[in-house]
Design an enzyme around this catalytic site. Sequence first.
Site, PDB file in Angstrom:
ATOM      1  N   ASP A  67       2.384   2.145   3.339  1.00 44.33           N
ATOM      2  CA  ASP A  67       3.422   1.246   3.852  1.00 44.33           C
ATOM      3  C   ASP A  67       4.805   1.772   3.502  1.00 44.33           C
ATOM      4  OD1 ASP A  67       1.298  -0.521   4.389  1.00 44.33           O
ATOM      5  OD2 ASP A  67       1.516  -1.466   2.425  1.00 44.33           O
ATOM      6  N   HIS A 107       0.864  -1.165   0.000  1.00 51.47           N
ATOM      7  CA  HIS A 107       0.000   0.000   0.000  1.00 51.47           C
ATOM      8  C   HIS A 107       0.916   1.235   0.000  1.00 51.47           C
ATOM      9  CE1 HIS A 107      -2.325  -3.058   2.301  1.00 51.47           C
ATOM     10  NE2 HIS A 107      -3.412  -2.481   1.841  1.00 51.47           N
TER      11      HIS A 107
END
Length: 434
Positions: free
Chosen positions: A103, A100
Amino acid sequence: MTTFFDDIAQVTYKGPESDDPLAFRHYDPTEVVMGKTMEEHLRFAVAWWHSFAWEGGDPFGGPTFERPWHPQDDMGRAKMKADVAFEMFDILQAPFFCWHDTDLRPDQGDYAGNLATLEEITDYIGTKMDSARTKLLWGTANMFSHRRWMAGAATNPDPDVFAFAAATVKGCMDATHKLGGQNYVLWGGREGYETLLNTDMGRELDHMGRFLSMVVDYKHKIGFEGQILVEPKPQEPSKHQYDFDAATCIGFLRKYGLENEVKLNLEQGHAILAGHSFEHEIAVACADGMLGSIDMNRNDYQSGWDTDQFPNNTPEVALCYYHILKAGGLGKGGTNFDAKLRRQSIDPVDLIAAHAGGMDICARGLKAAAAMLEDGGLETALTDRYAGWDSAEAKSMLDSDLGAIQSRVLNDGVNPAPRSGAQERLENWVNRFV
């Protein structure tokens, strides 16, 4: 190089008799199964979020992991996190990873800052990929953690949030494309409702359908050749998620004319939360030609929540890969370990051991699935059970009408006797392989 994984050697295949806790006992990447290597079949991916971004907190306690890149609030530590990630990919010989956007880099509080730092970190990751064997399986946008997403992203009642979401996905698709990603996933973490008292469901579904159509249009505009995937996920975290299970998502895609453009990324934990088995969700997707990729993990069946543990159930995994192999394999998709360590597993070696064990379980399941298909016992049983439908009379009945069928039942004295489904015999047969 960092020192996080110091003294941990590359994990290699040493065979079933090995007692090395950091060796593959079943996963030999070069072993050929049904015409392809195990690496080509399984297409393992490491999840950036659970492996590197998760800090070990839960609803009753704070972080338990003390990593050198924590707190994850500046780009220097984001780059250190990337350095550690690629060291782990090398130790595991992992062919893919997934992420993501949040992240990879800390949220900056505004779109321009988020885009700039995403571009900065993906450029950094791109230089690391130049000398690594690990590729990007898929990217996605985190549109559920920040408070701006509390009422959804594509389904939000505020058009400015919809606009922020659309811009976020465009940036993540560009980053995925730049890094050579083979898929892009729409992970609808808050696309649902908490109460119908303040929800216009029809409008929200139409907005979500239009949003996904924009994603497909942009894919073609930039020449992205990967798959667009959506991920079914019930009860997480909304009371009702619009993308509840595989069947619901397939119906949604058909309603908005996207069934030929979008496939499914299926997760074991989400299947359980929907009241299904992972085998069921995969079989549903395969029956409609909609299987794209899988997130491999498991739930704690006593907790009632998506615990995202590493897989350890060979029979369960084998039946999943049975349907995958039967449908022709994962294609551009893969086996992503959307799985995290337990909060008490705080050592760096735990991260390696968890992935190595998960890879071994999947390898055992794949080999068992291939052996079942090559034996053909289940296929023979299915052929025998449905053999009556192969007759000309049975086929013509499907083109008939109720009146004609009634006449045949009356005239021919049709009075069928029940026949055994032989479930226990088939379960015993499966147990020969797992």
